[in-house]
Write a protein that holds these residues in place. Structure first.
Motif, PDB file in Angstrom:
ATOM      1  N   ILE A  35      15.471   0.253  10.523  1.00  0.00           N
ATOM      2  CA  ILE A  35      14.238   0.661   9.836  1.00  0.00           C
ATOM      3  C   ILE A  35      13.114   0.737  10.857  1.00  0.00           C
ATOM      4  O   ILE A  35      12.852  -0.227  11.592  1.00  0.00           O
ATOM      5  N   ILE A  36      12.443   1.886  10.893  1.00  0.00           N
ATOM      6  CA  ILE A  36      11.351   2.049  11.861  1.00  0.00           C
ATOM      7  C   ILE A  36       9.994   2.238  11.187  1.00  0.00           C
ATOM      8  O   ILE A  36       8.986   2.427  11.855  1.00  0.00           O
ATOM      9  N   GLY A  37       9.980   2.195   9.837  1.00  0.00           N
ATOM     10  CA  GLY A  37       8.699   2.308   9.147  1.00  0.00           C
ATOM     11  C   GLY A  37       8.809   3.128   7.885  1.00  0.00           C
ATOM     12  O   GLY A  37       9.866   3.661   7.542  1.00  0.00           O
ATOM     13  N   PRO A  38       7.693   3.235   7.139  1.00  0.00           N
ATOM     14  CA  PRO A  38       7.710   4.017   5.898  1.00  0.00           C
ATOM     15  C   PRO A  38       7.838   5.513   6.187  1.00  0.00           C
ATOM     16  O   PRO A  38       7.328   6.010   7.189  1.00  0.00           O
ATOM     17  N   TYR A  39       8.535   6.199   5.309  1.00  0.00           N
ATOM     18  CA  TYR A  39       8.683   7.641   5.447  1.00  0.00           C
ATOM     19  C   TYR A  39       7.379   8.324   5.039  1.00  0.00           C
ATOM     20  O   TYR A  39       6.818   8.037   3.998  1.00  0.00           O
TER      21      TYR A  39
ATOM     22  N   LEU B  96      11.981   4.250   3.248  1.00  0.00           N
ATOM     23  CA  LEU B  96      11.874   3.729   4.608  1.00  0.00           C
ATOM     24  C   LEU B  96      12.689   4.605   5.564  1.00  0.00           C
ATOM     25  O   LEU B  96      13.827   4.989   5.259  1.00  0.00           O
ATOM     26  N   LEU B  97      12.098   4.907   6.733  1.00  0.00           N
ATOM     27  CA  LEU B  97      12.731   5.787   7.719  1.00  0.00           C
ATOM     28  C   LEU B  97      13.589   4.965   8.672  1.00  0.00           C
ATOM     29  O   LEU B  97      13.181   3.893   9.137  1.00  0.00           O
TER      30      LEU B  97
ATOM     31  N   ASP C 107       5.952   6.909  -1.946  1.00  0.00           N
ATOM     32  CA  ASP C 107       6.150   5.590  -2.555  1.00  0.00           C
ATOM     33  C   ASP C 107       5.413   5.497  -3.892  1.00  0.00           C
ATOM     34  O   ASP C 107       4.356   6.109  -4.079  1.00  0.00           O
ATOM     35  N   THR C 108       5.984   4.717  -4.801  1.00  0.00           N
ATOM     36  CA  THR C 108       5.314   4.454  -6.087  1.00  0.00           C
ATOM     37  C   THR C 108       5.212   2.945  -6.292  1.00  0.00           C
ATOM     38  O   THR C 108       6.030   2.171  -5.776  1.00  0.00           O
ATOM     39  N   ILE C 109       4.222   2.539  -7.054  1.00  0.00           N
ATOM     40  CA  ILE C 109       3.973   1.117  -7.297  1.00  0.00           C
ATOM     41  C   ILE C 109       4.649   0.696  -8.597  1.00  0.00           C
ATOM     42  O   ILE C 109       4.600   1.419  -9.599  1.00  0.00           O
ATOM     43  N   ALA C 110       5.272  -0.469  -8.584  1.00  0.00           N
ATOM     44  CA  ALA C 110       5.906  -1.010  -9.795  1.00  0.00           C
ATOM     45  C   ALA C 110       4.841  -1.322 -10.849  1.00  0.00           C
ATOM     46  O   ALA C 110       3.744  -1.777 -10.523  1.00  0.00           O
TER      47      ALA C 110
END
Length: 642
Positions: free
Chosen positions: A207-211, A199-200, A217-220
């Motif tokens: 937090i302003i959003g996903p980087y 997160l950026l 990102d990876t999924i669990a």
């Protein structure tokens, strides 16, 4: 040629280096991700652990939601610690201590400040979370036990310690890991794989959003489910039968090596080691150093095997051809070999069959004597005998898929050379081995496995507790036969004697209509040493069996500490377990009522009184393992005196 070679090497090396630098700086953005770490928040998504089922598909262990409060020490700014502590019901001293601990781990990385909040606690904190910079909540899952037994099988979940963090980079501070049982043994399968979100943050640390729009990102990935070999109905029944008793029950399916029941008593409800009270409850269980509820007696405890060991003594005698089915010995209330080994079968002329079902010390003492005296080299004889014994899985770690176990002891020439300073061994020195009362020590799972080998007439599979892993095959070692050193032809005479234990012998009062059970009662002498003094206690009660005789479906061993003699406690419990598994119901209600309501707590209180009167720390109590040195020295001394 040399003029061309050196420039060529330089040019090629330069091209490779330039290409690598271009890849790292322009194409691969992982390093850029690391360099921008101050502006990026790394958040983990924890997967659910795999579910655990019994062999019939019954759900045993599931998951429930839990919440941790995480802290990044460097980001703590101007918070109202009084309000914070009041909200979470902790003292200011606790707050300071936890923050300092987090700083030691890392000032910049998140670690657990307070773990395992319930839904109400989580909701109260989440409502005011924005006021406490440097703190945030992390969702995890905890175990949700669907049954109240089997704690020794499952193990439990706990936070990773510093040692694990240093050794295994997968884990971060506050992560959960399996401890003991299948949770530990199959940790990598059950835990799954954590997901990661980047997160950026802006210059105000918001937090302003996903980087990179979630590019990295990876999924669990949820953990894989396990199907155990355990029959829960049998496990539960065994647990009920062992209330107010101490010992173990191990039941195995002979044709596969699958463990049907693994009961240790006393035990505890696995739910005690879940949630905020886990640490407190674990400490209480751990500090009970007399009853030892965390100690798996089925896997870890070792005892003299007593009369069930006569089965092996007889088989070795047949294999070594020192006896046959018609070999006769006369019993005069016992076996005189310089010392007198008392026997309960009276004045009788005995052969293998009635020697087995009457459990005659004289018969098996003479058989062992002939085995040891067959060869001139007494140390070779002992090793030859020991190799036969070890082929049944005794005196070794069986290689089960559980993280704990005991090796037991099968004495060999090395042990006796030390004990006798290299002098020749006389059979009379070590004759107690013949009836499982000498230096031999076994665990309940080893005795159950020995019975599986007898039921199979000469082979066994490595006992194991996991039947199936979703999307994965089991290790081949659990489907590989291990053969004993005894030829198949010699098993039926012994098996007939074991069946006659129920027909005419020491378990004749335990017969079940319609089931041919082959068994052997056992009584093992029981001593403890406290503060340098030896105390004689009530004998241990032992029983081993398999059933039915044709196409056996269950082999088991039952060991009851201070249970007097084999047919008093262990025999009835073994019979009930067999009938429960084969028929699904109990016809011997007389046995069932007596076992369910019976208690040996009075005997255990006597042990506790000895310990407290002698003012000894229970954790330093020496048990029957001391018999090894006592028996060796006493046997030689008495032999020399005679």
């Amino acid at each position: 040629m040399r003029k061309i070679l050196l420039p060529s090497v330089i040019i090629i090396t330069s091209i490779i280096l330039i290409a690598r630098i271009f890849y790292l700086q322009v194409i691969d953005e992982n390093l850029k991700l690391q360099s921008e770490n101050n502006a990026i928040k790394k958040v983990f998504d924890f997967p659910e652990r795999g579910y655990i089922y019994d062999r019939n598909g019954k759900l045993l262990v599931a998951n429930q939601p839990s919440y941790d409060i995480m802290v990044v020490p460097r980001e703590i700014k101007n918070i109202d610690t009084t309000e914070f502590c009041s909200l979470l019901h902790i003292s200011k001293a606790d707050f300071i201590k936890k923050v300092e601990k987090a700083k030691v781990y890392s000032p910049m990385l998140p670690s657990v400040f307070l773990s395992q909040l319930n839904k109400a606690e989580y909701a109260a904190f989440q409502e005011k979370e924005r006021k406490f910079e440097g703190f945030y909540t992390q969702k995890r899952s905890l175990r949700d036990y669907q049954v109240k037994d089997g704690a020794n099988i499952f193990g439990f979940i706990t936070q990773v310690n510093e040692g694990i963090l240093k050794k295994n980079k997968y884990y971060n501070s506050g992560d959960l890991i399996g401890k003991q049982g299948v949770e530990q043994q199959y940790e990598e399968i059950l835990r799954g794989v954590k997901g990661v979100k980047y997160l950026l943050r802006d210059k105000h640390n918001k937090i302003i959003g996903p980087y990179k729009e979630g590019k990295f990102d990876t999924i669990a990935q949820q953990g894989k489910d396990l199907t155990l070999t355990i029959d829960h109905a049998l496990q539960q029944y065994g647990t009920e039968l062992m209330i107010n008793k101490r010992g173990g029950i191990v039941a195995i399916e002979p044709k596969t090596g699958e463990i049907l029941a693994l009961v240790s008593a006393p035990t505890y409800d696995p739910a005690l080691l879940v949630g905020r009270q886990r640490s407190k409850n674990y400490t209480a269980l751990y500090n009970d150093s007399i009853a030892k509820p965390l100690y798996d007696r089925g896997l870890q405890a070792t005892y003299p095997p007593g009369s069930p060991f006569k089965i092996v003594t007889g088989l070795i005698g047949l294999q070594e051809e020192v006896i046959d089915e018609q070999t006769t010995f006369y019993c005069n209330h016992g076996f005189n070999f310089g010392r007198f080994m008392k026997c309960h079968c009276g004045l009788h002329t005995l052969q293998l069959n009635n020697g087995t079902y009457k459990s005659c010390n004289t018969y098996f003492g003479n058989t062992y004597k002939r085995t040891i005296e067959k060869y001139k080299d007494s140390y070779y004889s002992v090793d030859n005998w020991a190799n036969h014994v070890k082929s049944f899985g005794l005196g070794q770690f069986l290689g089960t898929d559980m993280p704990i176990g005991a090796k037991g002891l099968v004495p060999d020439s090395k042990l006796y050379k030390r004990a006798y300073n290299g002098a020749k061994i006389r059979s009379s020195y070590i004759i107690s081995n013949s009836i499982g009362q000498g230096e031999v020590l076994t665990s309940p799972i080893q005795l159950a496995n020995m019975m599986a080998a007898v039921a199979n007439e000469g082979y066994y599979y490595t006992p194991h507790i996991v039947k199936k892993i979703k999307g994965q095959s089991l290790d081949k070692k659990y489907t590989t036969k291990h053969y004993t050193t005894i030829d198949k032809q010699y098993f039926q005479p012994i098996i007939q004697g074991m069946e006659d234990v129920y027909n005419f012998g020491t378990a004749s009062g335990l017969k079940v209509e319609g089931i041919k059970i082959c068994g052997k009662t056992g009584t093992a002498e029981n001593k403890i040493r406290v503060a340098g003094k030896t105390y004689q206690l009530k004998d241990h009660s032992i029983f081993v069996a398999f059933a039915p005789r044709e196409n056996p479906k269950i082999a088991l061993a039952v060991f009851i500490e201070n249970g007097y003699w084999g047919s008093r406690w262990a025999g009835p419990i073994a019979t009930l377990m067999i009938e429960k598994y084969l028929n699904g119901k109990i016809s011997r209600k007389d046995l069932e009522t007596r076992m369910l309501n019976g208690s040996i707590e009075d005997e255990y209180r006597k042990i506790e009184n000895i310990i407290y009167q002698r003012k000894v720390d229970p954790t330093r109590l020496q048990d029957s393992l001391n018999k090894v040195s006592i028996e060796i020295s006493d046997a030689k001394k008495e032999e020399e005196e005679n």
